[in-house]
Design a protein around this motif. Structure first.
Motif, mmCIF file in Angstrom:
data_model
loop_
_atom_site.group_PDB
_atom_site.id
_atom_site.type_symbol
_atom_site.label_atom_id
_atom_site.label_comp_id
_atom_site.label_asym_id
_atom_site.label_seq_id
_atom_site.Cartn_x
_atom_site.Cartn_y
_atom_site.Cartn_z
ATOM 1 N N ALA A 91 0.836 -1.204 0.000
ATOM 2 C CA ALA A 91 0.000 0.000 0.000
ATOM 3 C C ALA A 91 0.869 1.251 0.000
ATOM 4 C CB ALA A 91 -0.938 -0.012 1.210
ATOM 5 N N ALA A 92 1.970 1.212 0.751
ATOM 6 C CA ALA A 92 2.882 2.361 0.793
ATOM 7 C C ALA A 92 3.515 2.596 -0.580
ATOM 8 C CB ALA A 92 3.961 2.133 1.845
ATOM 9 N N GLU A 93 3.809 1.512 -1.296
ATOM 10 C CA GLU A 93 4.371 1.645 -2.639
ATOM 11 C C GLU A 93 3.366 2.276 -3.590
ATOM 12 O OE1 GLU A 93 5.561 -2.217 -3.839
ATOM 13 O OE2 GLU A 93 7.255 -2.347 -2.440
ATOM 14 N N VAL A 94 2.100 1.884 -3.467
ATOM 15 C CA VAL A 94 1.060 2.457 -4.326
ATOM 16 C C VAL A 94 0.921 3.953 -4.059
ATOM 17 C CG1 VAL A 94 -1.415 2.433 -4.870
ATOM 18 C CG2 VAL A 94 -0.194 0.274 -4.549
ATOM 19 N N VAL A 95 0.956 4.329 -2.791
ATOM 20 C CA VAL A 95 0.880 5.748 -2.431
ATOM 21 C C VAL A 95 2.018 6.515 -3.104
ATOM 22 C CG1 VAL A 95 1.179 7.391 -0.534
ATOM 23 C CG2 VAL A 95 -0.352 5.431 -0.259
ATOM 24 N N LEU A 96 3.221 5.962 -3.051
ATOM 25 C CA LEU A 96 4.380 6.614 -3.662
ATOM 26 C C LEU A 96 4.180 6.770 -5.168
ATOM 27 C CD1 LEU A 96 7.245 7.743 -3.385
ATOM 28 C CD2 LEU A 96 8.105 5.394 -3.633
ATOM 29 N N ARG A 97 3.693 5.733 -5.823
ATOM 30 C CA ARG A 97 3.490 5.789 -7.275
ATOM 31 C C ARG A 97 2.444 6.838 -7.644
ATOM 32 N NH1 ARG A 97 3.194 -0.760 -8.141
ATOM 33 N NH2 ARG A 97 5.390 -1.202 -7.612
ATOM 34 N N LEU A 98 1.376 6.902 -6.867
ATOM 35 C CA LEU A 98 0.332 7.887 -7.160
ATOM 36 C C LEU A 98 0.856 9.308 -6.986
ATOM 37 C CD1 LEU A 98 -2.805 6.230 -5.495
ATOM 38 C CD2 LEU A 98 -2.103 6.174 -7.892
#
Length: 345
Positions: A91-98
Motif C-alpha cells: 500500500a505504501a508503494e502504491v501511495v508513492l506511485r500515485l
C-alpha cells in the motif's frame, strides 16, 4: 506522433467522465448563492481507487494526465485489506506511485475484513466503506474505479449463476453510489488495453495473487469459466456479455420506474397493499413493489433473495389460506382481508 492507441483509449474514457463531472459541478454551483466578495467555489476533487494493479494504475495515469487540462483536482486512495503478508508495504508503494504521478491528496486506508457473505463480498464491503469515508473526508465529487469490460462480463455470469433476475444480469453501472459517487470509465475497454497502456508508459503494476487463486469464485470464472465459454462458443463472449449487461440495465431501469409509478395505485387509504390490484400488475412490476415493501419494513436488501419475493408473491397469485411468510430481518408478510401486510413482527 500521438500516444499509443491503448493510452489514447484510456485517456479518452477518463476525459469523458471528467467532462460529465465538470458539467455537474457547474450546474450545482450555479444554483448556490455567492456574495460578490466571496471567493468562487474550488474546482471539484476526483479520487482514483488504486490497488496497484494494471487496471487501476492505467486509470490513475489517465486521471493525472487529463485533470489539469480541465482544472480538476485529482487525488488517490488505496485500500489495504490486510489479507496478505506485506500488504502494508505494498500500500505504501502504491501511495508513492500515485504521488509520483502528481496526484494529491493520496491516502492509504487499512481495513479489517469480516466474514459476512464470504471472503470476496466481505472484502468488497470493507473496501467500499473505506472509499466512502475517504471521499467524504476530502469532499471528493467522485471516486473513479478501474473495472473493465472483462470484469463486467464476469459479473454478469456470476449474476446468472445466482438466478437473481434481470437486475443481477445488468452488472455494474457506469455511475453508482450515493449521489453518483462512483464512476467506472473503463466498462467499454478490455483488460488487455489497460495492461498495454501501463506497459508502454513503463508503469509498474502489481498482480494480486488472489486473482489467480482458484479458492475464489471470480478467479475460477476468469481463468477457467470464461476461457471454456470462448472455446465452446468462439471469440466475442466477453463483448456479448457486456452488451447483455447494458440491455438488462435498461430493461431493469424501465421496470423500476414502472413500479415506482404503480405503487401508489395499489395502496388503499391506509397505505396497505391491495391484493386484487397487485394481482392485475405484470409479475415483474408486482415483485418489485413487494421487494420494496419488504425492505421498507426492515428486511436487509442484501439478504432478500428472489425466492423470498416469490413466496410473498404467492400470497397474491396462489392464495389458498396459507400462513405468514417469514423474511430476513424478522419481517413477516401475511394476507389479511384482501390486503398484504408486511411488517416486523
Amino acid at each position: 506522433m500521438g500516444p499509443h492507441p491503448a493510452v489514447a483509449a484510456i485517456r479518452l474514457a477518463v476525459r469523458r467522465v471528467l467532462h460529465d463531472l465538470l458539467t455537474e459541478h457547474h450546474r450545482t454551483t450555479a444554483t448556490l448563492p455567492h456574495a460578490p466578495s466571496h471567493e468562487p467555489p474550488p474546482p471539484p476533487l476526483v479520487l482514483v481507487a488504486c490497488s496497484g494493479g494494471a487496471d487501476s494504475m492505467a486509470l490513475a495515469s489517465a486521471l493525472a494526465f487529463e485533470s489539469p487540462k480541465l482544472g480538476i483536482r485529482a487525488g488517490g486512495v488505496t485500500v489495504d485489506h490486510g489479507l496478505q503478508p506485506g500488504s502494508d508495504l505494498r500500500a505504501a508503494e502504491v501511495v508513492l506511485r500515485l504521488r509520483e504521478l502528481g496526484l494529491d491528496p493520496v491516502d492509504s486506508v487499512a481495513v479489517t475484513v469480516g466474514r459476512a457473505g464470504g471472503p470476496e463480498a466481505a472484502a468488497r464491503d470493507a473496501r467500499y466503506a473505506a472509499l466512502d469515508t475517504a471521499a467524504e473526508r476530502h469532499g471528493a465529487a467522485a471516486v473513479l474505479l478501474g473495472h473493465t469490460r472483462d470484469d463486467q462480463a464476469e459479473t454478469v455470469l456470476l449474476g446468472l449463476a445466482r438466478g437473481s433476475g434481470i437486475r443481477s444480469l445488468s452488472g455494474m453501472a457506469a455511475v453508482s453510489g450515493a449521489d453518483g459517487r462512483y464512476r467506472r470509465p473503463f466498462l467499454e475497454l478490455d483488460r488487455q488495453t489497460a495492461r498495454k497502456a501501463c506497459m508502454v508508459q513503463s508503469l509498474p503494476v502489481w498482480d494480486d495473487p488472489h486473482n489467480a487463486d482458484p479458492a475464489y469464485t471470480r478467479s475460477r470464472l476468469r481463468h477457467e469459466g470464461l476461457p471454456a465459454l470462448e472455446k465452446a462458443l468462439g471469440k466475442g463472449v466477453v463483448e456479448a456479455l457486456a452488451r447483455t449487461a447494458q440491455l438488462s440495465r435498461d430493461d431493469a431501469d424501465a421496470l423500476d420506474s414502472w413500479a415506482t409509478q404503480a405503487e401508489p395505485t395499489v395502496r388503499d387509504a391506509a397505505g396497505l397493499l391491495e391484493c386484487a390490484k397487485l394481482y392485475a400488475l405484470p409479475p415483474a412490476v408486482r415483485r418489485r413493489i413487494l421487494r420494496r415493501a419488504a425492505i421498507a419494513a426492515g428486511a436487509p436488501a442484501g439478504s432478500l433473495f428472489a425466492r423470498h419475493i416469490e413466496e410473498v408473491d404467492r400470497l397474491i397469485t396462489g392464495w389458498r389460506g396459507q400462513g405468514a411468510i417469514n423474511l430476513p430481518g424478522k419481517v413477516v408478510a401475511r394476507r389479511q382481508g384482501g390486503r398484504l401486510v408486511i411488517r416486523q413482527g
